[in-house]
Design an enzyme around this catalytic site. Sequence first.
Site, mmCIF file in Angstrom:
data_model
loop_
_atom_site.group_PDB
_atom_site.id
_atom_site.type_symbol
_atom_site.label_atom_id
_atom_site.label_comp_id
_atom_site.label_asym_id
_atom_site.label_seq_id
_atom_site.Cartn_x
_atom_site.Cartn_y
_atom_site.Cartn_z
ATOM 1 N N CYS A 56 13.538 10.730 6.604
ATOM 2 C CA CYS A 56 13.604 10.108 7.934
ATOM 3 C C CYS A 56 14.973 10.324 8.580
ATOM 4 C CB CYS A 56 13.304 8.625 7.825
ATOM 5 S SG CYS A 56 14.317 7.810 6.595
ATOM 6 N N GLU B 82 10.619 15.123 15.714
ATOM 7 C CA GLU B 82 10.858 15.112 14.267
ATOM 8 C C GLU B 82 9.910 16.128 13.606
ATOM 9 O OE1 GLU B 82 9.565 11.513 12.313
ATOM 10 O OE2 GLU B 82 11.319 11.527 11.019
ATOM 11 N N LYS C 277 0.842 -1.200 0.000
ATOM 12 C CA LYS C 277 0.000 0.000 0.000
ATOM 13 C C LYS C 277 0.873 1.244 0.000
ATOM 14 C CE LYS C 277 -1.756 2.498 3.351
ATOM 15 N NZ LYS C 277 -1.655 3.851 2.786
ATOM 16 N N GLU D 61 10.909 0.507 9.871
ATOM 17 C CA GLU D 61 11.816 1.609 9.525
ATOM 18 C C GLU D 61 11.076 2.879 9.923
ATOM 19 O OE1 GLU D 61 14.702 0.992 8.698
ATOM 20 O OE2 GLU D 61 14.754 -0.913 7.644
#
Length: 785
Positions: free
Chosen positions: A298, A395, A190, A264
């Site tokens: 990331c 983040e 997906k 991840e």
Amino acid sequence: MNNIIKNYKKVEYGQAPEDSKEVMEWIKKISSPNKNYIDGKWIKSSSSKNIQAINPANKKKLFKLAVSSKKDINLAVTSASKAYKKWSNITPYERSKYLYALARLIQKHSRFLAVLESIDNGKPIRETRDIDIPLVARHFYYHAGWASKSNDKLKSIGVIGQIIPWNFPMLMLAWKIAPAIACGNTVVLKPAEYTSLTALFFAELCIKANLPSGVINIVTGDGSTGQYITNHPNINKIAFTGSTDVGKKIIETTSNSNKKLTMELGGKSPFIVFEDADLDSAVEGVVDAIWFNQGQVCCAGSRLLVQESIEKKFIKKLKQRMEKLRVGNPLDKSIDIGAIVAPVQLQKINQLVKKGVKEGAKLWQPSWSCPTEGIFYPPSLFTNVSPASFIAQVEIFGPVLTALTFRTPSEAVSIANNTPYGLAASIWSENINLALDVAPKIKAGVIWINSTNLFDASCGFGGFKESGFGREGGSEGIRAYTKNILPIKKIKRKKLKKNRISLHSIDRTPKLYIGGKQKRPDSGYSFSQNTVNGSFICDVASSNRKDVRNAVEIASKSCTKQISNFNRSQILFYLAENLQQRKDTFIDLLTALTNATSLEAQKEFESSCERLFYYASMADKFEGQIHNPPMRGLTLAMKEPLGVIASILNNNLPLLNLITVVGSIFSTGNSNIVVPGQKTSLIATELYQVFDTSDVPDGYINILTSKENALTSTLSLHENIDGIWYFGKDKSAKSDLIRNTVSNLKRFWCPEEQDIDWFSKNESFLNEFLHQSTQIKNIWIPYGE
Ligand code: TAP
């Protein structure tokens, strides 16, 4: 728009637009929405819900995609399961030809893919054309090679559910699909709701490559579709890339299944500049670290750590460079920074930046203004930031850099490690000794020396701590898509009438073993230890939460004092030698506590001594690798210990299982907290003297005896335990344990195999313990011309 942007005079540049005609025509052509690529064809979704994809550079509508339903996912999984039977059995050479065909097709359509990705995601064409899409092709080529290299040694897992984010849509697809199908698995993937177009075009390439139906299935949708995938009972593994919050949810929802996982997740990576660095190169490094892909990366170097002595000079140079960056139409070939993927993401960046300003940090942005027709945000720099502040910890996932200072290398390391994440780090110094001294001390899965954001299919990528587990790329990534089935052997032993048990009642209560000393349990409670036919032998100490706390404290301190692999090997050899001296005691104990005959006990004892020899010899042989990516440099793939590993054992072959676990964990440089099986605790307590006489450094091996599962939840929730292994048989305790690991995303290993054949000398079985107690750090170093 509520940006914090200064409205200064606009600088005019000439434009160099890339042609998008062909791509726009394709988008129009496929604009009958709601179709998924399942079983090799386009199938209409059963759901009537849509998502409107937009071009973030101008907010124009592009395409409506289906929010796929549970029924759609069932169909895709059925198709993947059916295809798996054939795909996993064709020859590796056949598989590699399909991967090669896909790589060729990607190369052939590379400009198309680059333009499509820029339009759908907002990335500058320079990046999609020169970085994303070439790396996508490289992934399929590299893994075509793995498929044929592997012969039939690799054991595939089955159907893999893959869920990817929006920041590198096509690259993440390649990272997931290429290794999975190379190893013989089939997939249901997906893409993220904002960026599904390149995945849909890739489906067309699968049709062109004549890929067998059902090997790859692509279903569009949002988080709800993702949940149908993660919950599906016939999916054997979930490979997820995305935020840490969603990753944790997936671990929780899959905790009562035997699904394998790779995670991840997010990061807040340090970019460390020492005073002796080449400052101009380091400034360019910062540009690539945080303004590549609008900072939506990331592993973005979002925390700049500058040595205090050069702070002023460096920040001045950086601001001058920022002033020259260009934000604008992603299809303009001379643009540095493109559009932010979606309005909601821009809103998130704005909120976090406001929070930073409110916290007292100083915000600096270039004097020019961003285009107003799309979703843009200027490169931004925060100074006057404290290491514990919100913007230094969270983040932001946008083009926002927070700058901090440090005085000494050790201070740099401690600030760098001061977040829950551990994805990547970049170190800048002209002193190779300094850079290579700091690299092992940073807790992150990827380290770049005098470079940043380098990726290649041959090098593993993935995080430590809350940045997740598992690696993508290289042989490490192949491991994530294959399984190592542990050998099983049910030991059928007759219940013997053991009148001849020679063990006398022991007139003492064995204590706990913490920090190399025997300690009374905090609770003062104990439980009884009986022979296999029910006669009382003695009481054994019952540990509680406080004992766990003490053991973890001491185990954490111990494993920071690194012992060389040679020393670890010597200690394990010595342990084996000293264990040999106690042969009679252990054989008596094994015959008393288990159904083993004296001969069987002897076999278990001898195997335990041999096992110590094996792990002693592996301490300096279970080594890393050097990867050789096709750019200037090498990547050192180092196997690093996790830190503190807790193991919960059972009563099956109690000496051999304990020795296997303790030996392997110690061999790789971790410290142990071991909870032996309740009924066979005396085996563990009897080992204290052997540890004491074998020079095991204090705190490396700690034994906590307890009733079955009494410590499972305390251990699995503990923030300073880095890994936990469970060999118990209680399914609900096991799923509670997995759920609890999300507290600090500790690595867990709960083998689905019951009745493990601990006698097995199979190398892949013995080495699985070494793999489970290590994590790979890839260090990119400059090398050659
Ligand atoms: P997420 O919101 O976590 O979404 C990632 C994917 O998961 C999307 O496809 C999303 O669907 C889907 N999803 C959302 N909720 C789900 C649920 N409950 N169950 C299953 N699937 C669910 O992340 P994002 O905002 O797309 O991406 C940014 C994050 O990804 C950042 O934290 C970044 O650091 C991380 N990231 C990590 C890496 C590596 S390699 N470590 C690489 C890239 C990005 P929809 O988006 O369609 O709703």
